[in-house]
Enzyme design. Structure first.
Site, PDB file in Angstrom:
ATOM      1  N   PHE A 154       0.810  -1.230   0.000  1.00 16.81           N
ATOM      2  CA  PHE A 154       0.000   0.000   0.000  1.00 16.81           C
ATOM      3  C   PHE A 154       0.836   1.269   0.000  1.00 16.81           C
ATOM      4  O   PHE A 154       0.343   2.342  -0.348  1.00 16.81           O
ATOM      5  CB  PHE A 154      -0.927   0.012   1.236  1.00 16.81           C
ATOM      6  CG  PHE A 154      -0.233   0.418   2.513  1.00 16.81           C
ATOM      7  CD1 PHE A 154      -0.025   1.764   2.810  1.00 16.81           C
ATOM      8  CD2 PHE A 154       0.249  -0.526   3.409  1.00 16.81           C
ATOM      9  CE1 PHE A 154       0.637   2.152   3.970  1.00 16.81           C
ATOM     10  CE2 PHE A 154       0.911  -0.156   4.560  1.00 16.81           C
ATOM     11  CZ  PHE A 154       1.106   1.194   4.841  1.00 16.81           C
ATOM     12  N   CYS A 286       9.606   1.466   3.312  1.00 16.37           N
ATOM     13  CA  CYS A 286      10.456   0.329   3.671  1.00 16.37           C
ATOM     14  C   CYS A 286      11.880   0.787   3.929  1.00 16.37           C
ATOM     15  O   CYS A 286      12.647   0.113   4.596  1.00 16.37           O
ATOM     16  CB  CYS A 286      10.455  -0.698   2.560  1.00 16.37           C
ATOM     17  SG  CYS A 286      11.157  -0.060   1.042  1.00 16.37           S
TER      18      CYS A 286
HETATM   19  P1  NAD Z   1       1.493  -6.647   3.052  1.00 17.34           P
HETATM   20  O1  NAD Z   1       2.515  -7.720   3.104  1.00 17.34           O
HETATM   21  O2  NAD Z   1       0.410  -6.669   4.071  1.00 17.34           O
HETATM   22  O3  NAD Z   1       0.733  -6.671   1.623  1.00 17.34           O
HETATM   23  C1  NAD Z   1       1.450  -6.656   0.411  1.00 17.34           C
HETATM   24  C2  NAD Z   1       0.634  -7.368  -0.659  1.00 17.34           C
HETATM   25  O4  NAD Z   1       0.435  -8.732  -0.284  1.00 17.34           O
HETATM   26  C3  NAD Z   1      -0.759  -6.776  -0.861  1.00 17.34           C
HETATM   27  O5  NAD Z   1      -1.026  -6.740  -2.240  1.00 17.34           O
HETATM   28  C4  NAD Z   1      -1.683  -7.747  -0.126  1.00 17.34           C
HETATM   29  O6  NAD Z   1      -2.961  -7.831  -0.699  1.00 17.34           O
HETATM   30  C5  NAD Z   1      -0.951  -9.065  -0.253  1.00 17.34           C
HETATM   31  N1  NAD Z   1      -1.144  -9.963   0.902  1.00 17.34           N
HETATM   32  C6  NAD Z   1      -1.356  -9.622   2.204  1.00 17.34           C
HETATM   33  N2  NAD Z   1      -1.413 -10.719   2.972  1.00 17.34           N
HETATM   34  C7  NAD Z   1      -1.233 -11.788   2.161  1.00 17.34           C
HETATM   35  C8  NAD Z   1      -1.170 -13.203   2.375  1.00 17.34           C
HETATM   36  N3  NAD Z   1      -1.312 -13.733   3.576  1.00 17.34           N
HETATM   37  N4  NAD Z   1      -0.962 -13.989   1.292  1.00 17.34           N
HETATM   38  C9  NAD Z   1      -0.804 -13.464   0.058  1.00 17.34           C
HETATM   39  N5  NAD Z   1      -0.839 -12.129  -0.198  1.00 17.34           N
HETATM   40  C10 NAD Z   1      -1.049 -11.306   0.838  1.00 17.34           C
HETATM   41  O7  NAD Z   1       2.284  -5.263   3.052  1.00 17.34           O
HETATM   42  P2  NAD Z   1       1.691  -3.795   3.167  1.00 17.34           P
HETATM   43  O8  NAD Z   1       1.174  -3.595   4.555  1.00 17.34           O
HETATM   44  O9  NAD Z   1       0.794  -3.509   2.037  1.00 17.34           O
HETATM   45  O10 NAD Z   1       3.014  -2.922   2.945  1.00 17.34           O
HETATM   46  C11 NAD Z   1       3.900  -2.566   3.967  1.00 17.34           C
HETATM   47  C12 NAD Z   1       5.069  -3.522   4.038  1.00 17.34           C
HETATM   48  O11 NAD Z   1       5.734  -3.582   2.775  1.00 17.34           O
HETATM   49  C13 NAD Z   1       6.132  -3.060   5.032  1.00 17.34           C
HETATM   50  O12 NAD Z   1       6.602  -4.180   5.742  1.00 17.34           O
HETATM   51  C14 NAD Z   1       7.224  -2.479   4.158  1.00 17.34           C
HETATM   52  O13 NAD Z   1       8.517  -2.494   4.726  1.00 17.34           O
HETATM   53  C15 NAD Z   1       7.148  -3.394   2.974  1.00 17.34           C
HETATM   54  N6  NAD Z   1       7.747  -2.780   1.786  1.00 17.34           N
HETATM   55  C16 NAD Z   1       8.929  -3.272   1.349  1.00 17.34           C
HETATM   56  C17 NAD Z   1       9.558  -2.701   0.260  1.00 17.34           C
HETATM   57  C18 NAD Z   1      10.878  -3.229  -0.234  1.00 17.34           C
HETATM   58  O14 NAD Z   1      11.275  -2.831  -1.301  1.00 17.34           O
HETATM   59  N7  NAD Z   1      11.575  -4.085   0.486  1.00 17.34           N
HETATM   60  C19 NAD Z   1       8.953  -1.616  -0.407  1.00 17.34           C
HETATM   61  C20 NAD Z   1       7.734  -1.149   0.053  1.00 17.34           C
HETATM   62  C21 NAD Z   1       7.124  -1.748   1.162  1.00 17.34           C
END
Ligand code: NAD
Length: 502
Positions: A154, A286
Site C-alpha cells: 500500500f 520500507c
Molecule cells: P502486506 O505484506 O500486508 O501486503 C502486500 C501485498 O500482499 C498486498 O497486495 C496484499 O494484498 C498481499 N497480501 C497480504 N497478505 C497476504 C497473504 N497472507 N498472502 C498473500 N498475499 C497477501 O504489506 P503492506 O502492509 O501492504 O506494505 C507494507 C510492508 O511492505 C512493510 O513491511 C514495508 O517495509 C514493505 N515494503 C517493502 C519494500 C521493499 O522494497 N523491500 C517496499 C515497500 C514496502
C-alpha cells in the site's frame, strides 16, 4: 465528506475496466478523513483464470513485436506519467493519505524506472563470440518469460508497481498486477495511461483482491514469475508457495533501517536528515530510518537534544494540507498497532522523549499519529527488533563503531542503513563490514536511483534478483545460448563420438 471514487471499477482486464463479479469485496478508506471511499471487488479464481488466459494470448503477440515498437509505447507512457502527475498524486493522497508533495516524489522516482526500461534494447543485447570452433559462432539472447505477476504493497501506490513491472513489459512479458487492496485505484489509473500510450489490450492487467486472489495467481500454471513487495511475513509465504509451484520468485520484505551517527559528524546535518528520513510519509517507507544509533555518550546527548526540538514541531495533516509534514497512517488498525508498540516499548523500559500519540488535528476521524521519539531503547526491546510501520522512532546509544556494526549485522533485517561521519576511514570500514543491501554515507535514505539495483539482504528479501535496476531485466527474461554453424556447400562433418571440443 469525500465522495466515492470509481464506484464500479475494480479490475482492468484485456483493455477493459471491469466491475468484478466475485461477490467478495473490501472497503477502501481515506486515511485523511477515516471515510469509506469505495468498495472494491476481490477477483475470484475464475476471474484470475480468465485474465491469465487473455494475457497469455496477448503476451505471445507482444513478445514478437519489435523492440523498437515496444519502446515507442514506453516513451509515450513516460510522457503521460509526467503529464498526469497532479492527477496521480491527488489519487495517491486520497487513498494512501500521504501528502501531495510526497506523492509527487514517489511518481518521479517511479519514472526513473521507466527511463531505464526505455533502454531495454541496450539491456537485451546478448553476447556473441565468433568462430568458437570450426565455423561455429556462439551467442546468447534474452527472451521473455510469458505471463508474469507483480504483487505490490500500500505504501507506494504508483512507484512500486511501476518499478516492479515496466521493465517486465518492456522485455516482452504480459503482466498481471495485484496492487494492495487498500490502494486499488492508483493502479487502475496507471492502466488508463498504458492504454492511452497504445499498449495492446491484454499485455497489462490489474486484478484487485486479497490473499485468496494472490494465491490463485501465484499457483496458476501459466504464471512464470512472481515479483512481490510487502511485509516480510507475507514475502516468506509468497516465496515458499511460489517456489513450491516451480515459479521464479523474488520477494522483497520489510526493514529496520539504522542511521549511525559518529562523534565527528555534523550534528545539524544528521538531525535534519533523520527528521525527513524517519518521519516522512508517516514513516511508512520500507527504507525509512527507524533507529538513530548514536556512537558515544556525548553524541547521544547532543543529537537527542537537537532532534527533540525539531520533532516537537512536526505535525501530521490531511494529504492536501500543504503545511503538513506528513499524512495519516493507512488504517485504524495500523494506528492501533503503532500505539501498542509504543506502550510496549515503555513497559520494556524505553523513555518517551517526544509523545506524538495524541496529535492535535482538525479531523478526529482520520488515522493520524504525531511524531514519537523514544530513547534508552536497547537491542532486546520489541521496538528495536520489529519493523514499526509508523511514526515511532528510537534512539539506541552505543560506545563504539564496532558495536554499531555488530548490532546491525545481528539484526533480522538488512534493507537499508546510513552512516553520518566526516571520516573516510570509518565510512570505508562501515561500507565493507556492514551486512545490509543498500548503504548510505551522509545521505538520509540510501535508496538507489532507478537505474541501479535495489534490494535488501537477510529477511528483507527472499529469492534472487533485484528491483528497479538492470537486474529487473534479468529477472523477467530467460537466457538462450545458441551455437550456430553454416556449412560451406561441400563441407562434410566427420562422425565423432568424443565430447565436442574446440
Ligand atoms: P502486506 O505484506 O500486508 O501486503 C502486500 C501485498 O500482499 C498486498 O497486495 C496484499 O494484498 C498481499 N497480501 C497480504 N497478505 C497476504 C497473504 N497472507 N498472502 C498473500 N498475499 C497477501 O504489506 P503492506 O502492509 O501492504 O506494505 C507494507 C510492508 O511492505 C512493510 O513491511 C514495508 O517495509 C514493505 N515494503 C517493502 C519494500 C521493499 O522494497 N523491500 C517496499 C515497500 C514496502
Amino acid at each position: 465528506m469525500e465522495s466515492v471514487i470509481f464506484k464500479t471499477v475494480s479490475h482492468y482486464i484485456n483493455g477493459q475496466k471491469v466491475a468484478g463479479n466475485s461477490g467478495k469485496f473490501g472497503f477502501v478508506y481515506s486515511p485523511s478523513t477515516g471515510q469509506k471511499l469505495a468498495k472494491v471487488s476481490y477477483a475470484s479464481p475464475e476471474e484470475v483464470d480468465q485474465s491469465i488466459a487473455l494475457a497469455k494470448e496477448a503476451g505471445a503477440k507482444w513478445a514478437s513485436t519489435s523492440i523498437g515498437k515496444r519502446v515507442n509505447i514506453l516513451f509515450k507512457f513516460r510522457q503521460l506519467l509526467v503529464e498526469n502527475t497532479d492527477k496521480l498524486a491527488n489519487l495517491i493522497g486520497k487513498e494512501n493519505g500521504k501528502t501531495i508533495s510526497d506523492a509527487k516524489g514517489e511518481i518521479s522516482r517511479g519514472i526513473e524506472s521507466v527511463d531505464l526500461a526505455i533502454g531495454a534494447p541496450h539491456i537485451l543485447k546478448g553476447e556473441h563470440s565468433v568462430n568458437v570452433g570450426g565455423k561455429i559462432n556462439a551467442y546468447s539472447m534474452k527472451q521473455p518469460l510469458g505471463v508474469v505477476t507483480c504483487i505490490s504493497p500500500f505504501n507506494f501506490p504508483v512507484m512500486v508497481p511501476i518499478a516492479m513491472s515496466t521493465m517486465a513489459v518492456a522485455v516482452g512479458n504480459a503482466m498481471i498486477l495485484k496492487p494492495s487492496e487498500k490502494v486499488p485505484y492508483s493502479a487502475l489509473l496507471i492502466s488508463e495511461l498504458w492504454q492511452e500510450a497504445g499498449l495492446p489490450d491484454g499485455v497489462w492487467n490489474v486484478l484487485n483482491g486479497d490473499k485468496d486472489t494472490v494465491n490463485s495467481i501465484i499457483t496458476h500454471k501459466d504464471i512464470e514469475a512472481i515479483s512481490f513487495v510487502g511485509s516480510t511475513k507475507v514475502a516468506e509465504i509468497i516465496y515458499e508457495t511460489g517456489t513450491k509451484h516451480h515459479k521464479r520468485v523474488n520477494a522483497f520484505g520489510g526493514g529496520k533501517n539504522h542511521m549511525v551517527i559518529l562523534p565527528d559528524a555534523n550534528m545539524d546535518q544528521a538531525v535534519d536528515s533523520f527528521l525527513g528520513a524517519a518521519y516522512g510519509s508517516a514513516s511508512q517507507r520500507c527504507m525509512a530510518i527507524s533507529v538513530a544509533m548514536t556512537v558515544g555518550q556525548k553524541t547521544t546527548e547532543l543529537f537527542t537534544e537537537k532532534l527533540k526540538l525539531k520533532v516537537e514541531n512536526l505535525h501530521p495533516g490531511s494529504y492536501d494540507d500543504e503545511s503538513a509534514d506528513f499524512g495519516a497512517v493507512i488504517s485504524a488498525e495500523a494506528k492501533q498497532s503503532i500505539l501498542n508498540a509504543i506502550d510496549q516499548a515503555v513497559e520494556e523500559g524505553a523513555n518517551i522523549v517526544v509523545d506524538g500519540r495524541y496529535p492535535d488535528v482538525d479531523n478526529k476521524d482520520g488515522f493520524y499519529l504525531g511524531a514519537t521519539l523514544l530513547d534508552h531503547v536497547t537491542p532486546d526491546m520489541t521496538i528495536y527488533k520489529e519493523e514499526i510501520f509508523g511514526p515511532a522512532r528510537a534512539i539506541v546509544s552505543v560506545d563504539r563503531i564496532e558495536e554499531a556494526i555488530q548490532l546491525i549485522n545481528d539484526h533480522q533485517f538488512g534493507n537499508g542503513v546510513t552512516i553520518f561521519t566526516n571520516s573516510g576511514r570509518d565510512a570505508r570500514k562501515f561500507i565493507e563490514e556492514i551486512e545490509v543491501g543498500m548503504v548510505g554515507v551522509n545521505v538520509p535514505i540510501p535508496i538507489p536511483v532507478g537505474y541501479h539495483n535495489f534490494g535488501g539482504w537477510k529477511d528483507s528479501r527472499f529469492g534472487e534478483g533485484q528491483m528497479f535496476g538492470p537486474d529487473t531485466a534479468r529477472f523477467f527474461t530467460k537466457t538462450k545460448t545458441v551455437s550456430e554453424r553454416w556449412f560451406d556447400q561441400d563441407d562434410s562433418d566427420e562422425v565423432n563420438f568424443n565430447f565436442p571440443s574446440s
